[in-house]
Design a protein around this motif. Structure first.
Motif, mmCIF file in Angstrom:
data_model
loop_
_atom_site.group_PDB
_atom_site.id
_atom_site.type_symbol
_atom_site.label_atom_id
_atom_site.label_comp_id
_atom_site.label_asym_id
_atom_site.label_seq_id
_atom_site.Cartn_x
_atom_site.Cartn_y
_atom_site.Cartn_z
ATOM 1 N N GLN A 1 0.832 -1.201 0.000
ATOM 2 C CA GLN A 1 0.000 0.000 0.000
ATOM 3 C C GLN A 1 0.869 1.254 0.000
ATOM 4 N N ILE A 2 1.953 1.230 0.784
ATOM 5 C CA ILE A 2 2.845 2.385 0.879
ATOM 6 C C ILE A 2 3.523 2.669 -0.464
ATOM 7 N N LEU A 3 3.968 1.591 -1.135
ATOM 8 C CA LEU A 3 4.693 1.773 -2.400
ATOM 9 C C LEU A 3 3.800 2.284 -3.523
ATOM 10 N N LYS A 4 2.488 2.233 -3.343
ATOM 11 C CA LYS A 4 1.584 2.839 -4.327
ATOM 12 C C LYS A 4 1.686 4.363 -4.289
ATOM 13 N N GLU A 5 2.086 4.887 -3.117
ATOM 14 C CA GLU A 5 2.176 6.340 -2.925
ATOM 15 C C GLU A 5 3.577 6.868 -3.222
ATOM 16 N N THR A 6 4.611 6.126 -2.751
ATOM 17 C CA THR A 6 5.991 6.590 -2.946
ATOM 18 C C THR A 6 6.955 5.429 -2.828
ATOM 19 N N MET A 7 8.092 5.566 -3.523
ATOM 20 C CA MET A 7 9.153 4.570 -3.412
ATOM 21 C C MET A 7 10.417 5.207 -2.844
ATOM 22 N N ASP A 8 10.277 6.450 -2.403
ATOM 23 C CA ASP A 8 11.412 7.178 -1.827
ATOM 24 C C ASP A 8 11.424 6.935 -0.312
ATOM 25 N N ILE A 9 11.996 5.833 0.091
ATOM 26 C CA ILE A 9 11.984 5.413 1.500
ATOM 27 C C ILE A 9 13.411 5.088 1.925
ATOM 28 N N ASP A 10 13.807 5.633 3.061
ATOM 29 C CA ASP A 10 15.147 5.369 3.600
ATOM 30 C C ASP A 10 15.137 4.321 4.707
ATOM 31 N N CYS A 11 14.033 4.263 5.436
ATOM 32 C CA CYS A 11 14.031 3.412 6.633
ATOM 33 C C CYS A 11 12.618 2.942 6.939
ATOM 34 N N VAL B 1 8.629 -7.219 0.168
ATOM 35 C CA VAL B 1 7.930 -6.466 -0.880
ATOM 36 C C VAL B 1 8.859 -5.429 -1.510
ATOM 37 N N ALA B 2 9.645 -4.755 -0.669
ATOM 38 C CA ALA B 2 10.565 -3.743 -1.197
ATOM 39 C C ALA B 2 11.579 -4.372 -2.150
ATOM 40 N N LEU B 3 12.155 -5.507 -1.765
ATOM 41 C CA LEU B 3 13.131 -6.179 -2.620
ATOM 42 C C LEU B 3 12.501 -6.618 -3.932
ATOM 43 N N ALA B 4 11.242 -7.094 -3.848
ATOM 44 C CA ALA B 4 10.542 -7.516 -5.061
ATOM 45 C C ALA B 4 10.322 -6.349 -6.016
ATOM 46 N N ASN B 5 10.324 -5.120 -5.479
ATOM 47 C CA ASN B 5 10.152 -3.922 -6.299
ATOM 48 C C ASN B 5 11.487 -3.240 -6.606
#
Length: 493
Positions: free
Chosen positions: A198-208, A223-227
């Motif tokens: 759900q979060i990655l639908k809004e942004t992929m600029d994530i540090d932590c 999920v992050a690695l898959a993206n």
């Protein structure tokens, strides 16, 4: 006069044996079933080993408020002597836990609370401090700037509420850090994945990413690695020392750090026993812990493996002690039987002394009435023996089926219900079946467990307790030996 004195001593001995066998029953109501709570349950069982007068009854609600309410209602009907409960949510569980407390059952909250003050004691970590400590650590390691995601625990649960408050208070001290999302989870890895999607639908600029437990952080990472996002740092809470637990994840560099959230089943059992024995105790018991990172993960794992070795030795010792005390109970029954025989002999001696001639006449008449019919009785045929054997085994099997859920049901009690001594029961069952009563009881429990695995959706731990095993690990070991497959293989196969 002597006869009356002996009868009095016999009755006193029997009463004392009955009192010694009375057990205190403790209901343990877990809000969910996971590695953390399984570890705590094992610690509670080990804590009960030191006191043979305690019987634990476990129930898991699998994150379902209504199911936990029904399970606690059942504990109330059973009139358990004490209730240990970790409520799934703070609001929904309050009325039924209050009901248990008002009915006279002492209540210990562990890890979580409700919004009611009707409880006997609380034991757990300071979840506000957990969140605050992790917020301070993350703020420093992010050097006060960047985009941060929080994935919380189950909505309405006291740990999720308090960890979020503490974490928000700490991060607020770093104005350069932006919490771009605070997504709800439910403590499972699956919900961590869902939240991250759900979060990655809004942004992929994530540090932590900070997960309220390690499983949430691990699900988000998958999920992050898959993206294609490989540079995000992940933090969690729990720091379980088990395989793929938080400490191992830190050691492997999958998590940057986690917070050791203590299970402390041994201390929890000590608190319960103080309450049951009327000894002084603290109402609020805060458990302290610390951050786990690469500097101490290796040492903590070594300590855990040593504790596991000791724990396994304790389980073996407890099994041998059970066998020993079973033999001691048999010896006590033999002593009681000898006392009864002694009373009968003394009574007969008194009667013979006073009515010697009359006794001889009576003895002769009784012999004529009893021995003669026996001598005239027809011989026992093979067919009649087979009927007796079938009837005996049917009764034996029925008794086993009625008591499979009772972990304390043993050969001694089977013999009592069959009206036979342990030795008589052993010889007869062994002669008819080729195996011992203990082996038949275990086989019956395992067969019931296999049937439940194939026909119900109950968890393996619930099934283990339902068929009379005191630990899921021991159930799994016996199951593999009996069927050549683990419970999980049968469930998935």
């Amino acid at each position: 006069m002597k006869k009356n004195v002996l009868l009095f001593l016999l009755i006193s001995l029997l009463l004392s044996c009955s009192e010694n066998e009375q057990k205190k029953h403790i209901g343990v109501s877990q809000c969910s079933e996971d590695i953390w709570r399984d570890k705590q349950n094992k610690e509670l069982i080990i804590g009960a080993y030191v006191n043979n007068q305690v019987q634990l009854h476990f129930a898991s609600a699998n994150d379902d408020d209504q199911k936990q309410i029904e399970q606690i209602e059942q504990f109330i009907r059973q009139k358990v002597d004490l209730l240990i409960v970790s409520p799934n949510s703070a609001g929904s569980l309050a009325p039924v836990i209050d009901k248990a407390y008002q009915s006279g059952i002492p209540v210990i909250y562990f890890d979580r609370k409700t919004n009611s003050d009707q409880y006997t004691a609380y034991m757990g970590a300071d979840n506000y401090e957990v969140g605050y400590t992790m917020g301070q650590l993350i703020g420093k390691q992010m050097q006060g700037k960047g985009n941060l995601v929080e994935i919380t625990g189950l909505k309405g649960s006291s740990p999720a509420i308090e960890r979020h408050r503490g974490f928000s208070a700490a991060i607020s001290q770093y104005p350069g850090i932006h919490v771009i999302s605070s997504e709800l989870g439910d403590w499972t890895e699956k919900s961590g994945r869902k939240a991250m999607q759900q979060i990655l639908k809004e942004t992929m600029d994530i540090d932590c990413v900070f997960g309220h437990n390690d499983r949430l952080a691990l699900g988000a990472r998958a999920v992050a690695l898959a993206n294609g996002l490989k540079d995000i740092k992940y933090y969690g809470v729990d720091a379980l020392p088990t395989s793929n637990g938080g400490i191992e994840l830190v050691k492997k560099g999958i998590l940057e750090a986690t917070y050791a959230y203590p299970t402390q089943g041994l201390e929890l059992m000590q608190l319960a026993m103080k309450i049951l024995h009327g000894e002084p105790y603290e109402k609020h018991n805060v458990l302290h812990s610390a951050v786990v990172d690469k500097s101490n993960a290796e040492l903590l794992l070594l300590q855990y493996h040593e504790q596991q070795r000791v724990s396994n030795n304790l389980e073996i010792l407890h099994g041998k002690l059970d066998e020993y005390f079973t033999q001691v109970n048999l010896q006590q029954k033999i002593i009681v039987g000898c006392i009864i025989v002694l009373v009968i002999i003394i009574t007969l001696v008194i009667v013979v002394y006073r009515l010697y001639i009359v006794k001889l006449i009576v003895h002769e008449e009784v012999a004529n009435e009893v021995v003669a019919p026996l001598a005239a009785a027809p011989s026992v045929t093979n067919e009649s023996l087979m009927v007796v054997s079938d009837t005996f085994l049917d009764r034996f099997r029925n008794i086993l089926q009625q008591h499979l859920q009772d972990a304390d049901f043993n050969v001694e009690r089977i013999g009592e219900e069959m009206g036979m001594s342990r030795v008589q029961l052993y010889r007869k069952v062994k002669a008819l079946t080729g195996v011992t009563p203990v082996e038949l009881l275990r086989k019956a429990r395992l067969a019931r467990g296999k049937q439940m695995l194939e026909t119900t959706d109950h968890s393996i731990s619930e099934i283990a307790y339902d068929v009379g095993f005191t630990a899921p690990s021991y159930f799994a070991k016996c199951f593999k030996e009996e069927f050549g497959k683990t419970p999980g293989e049968v469930r998935n196969g």
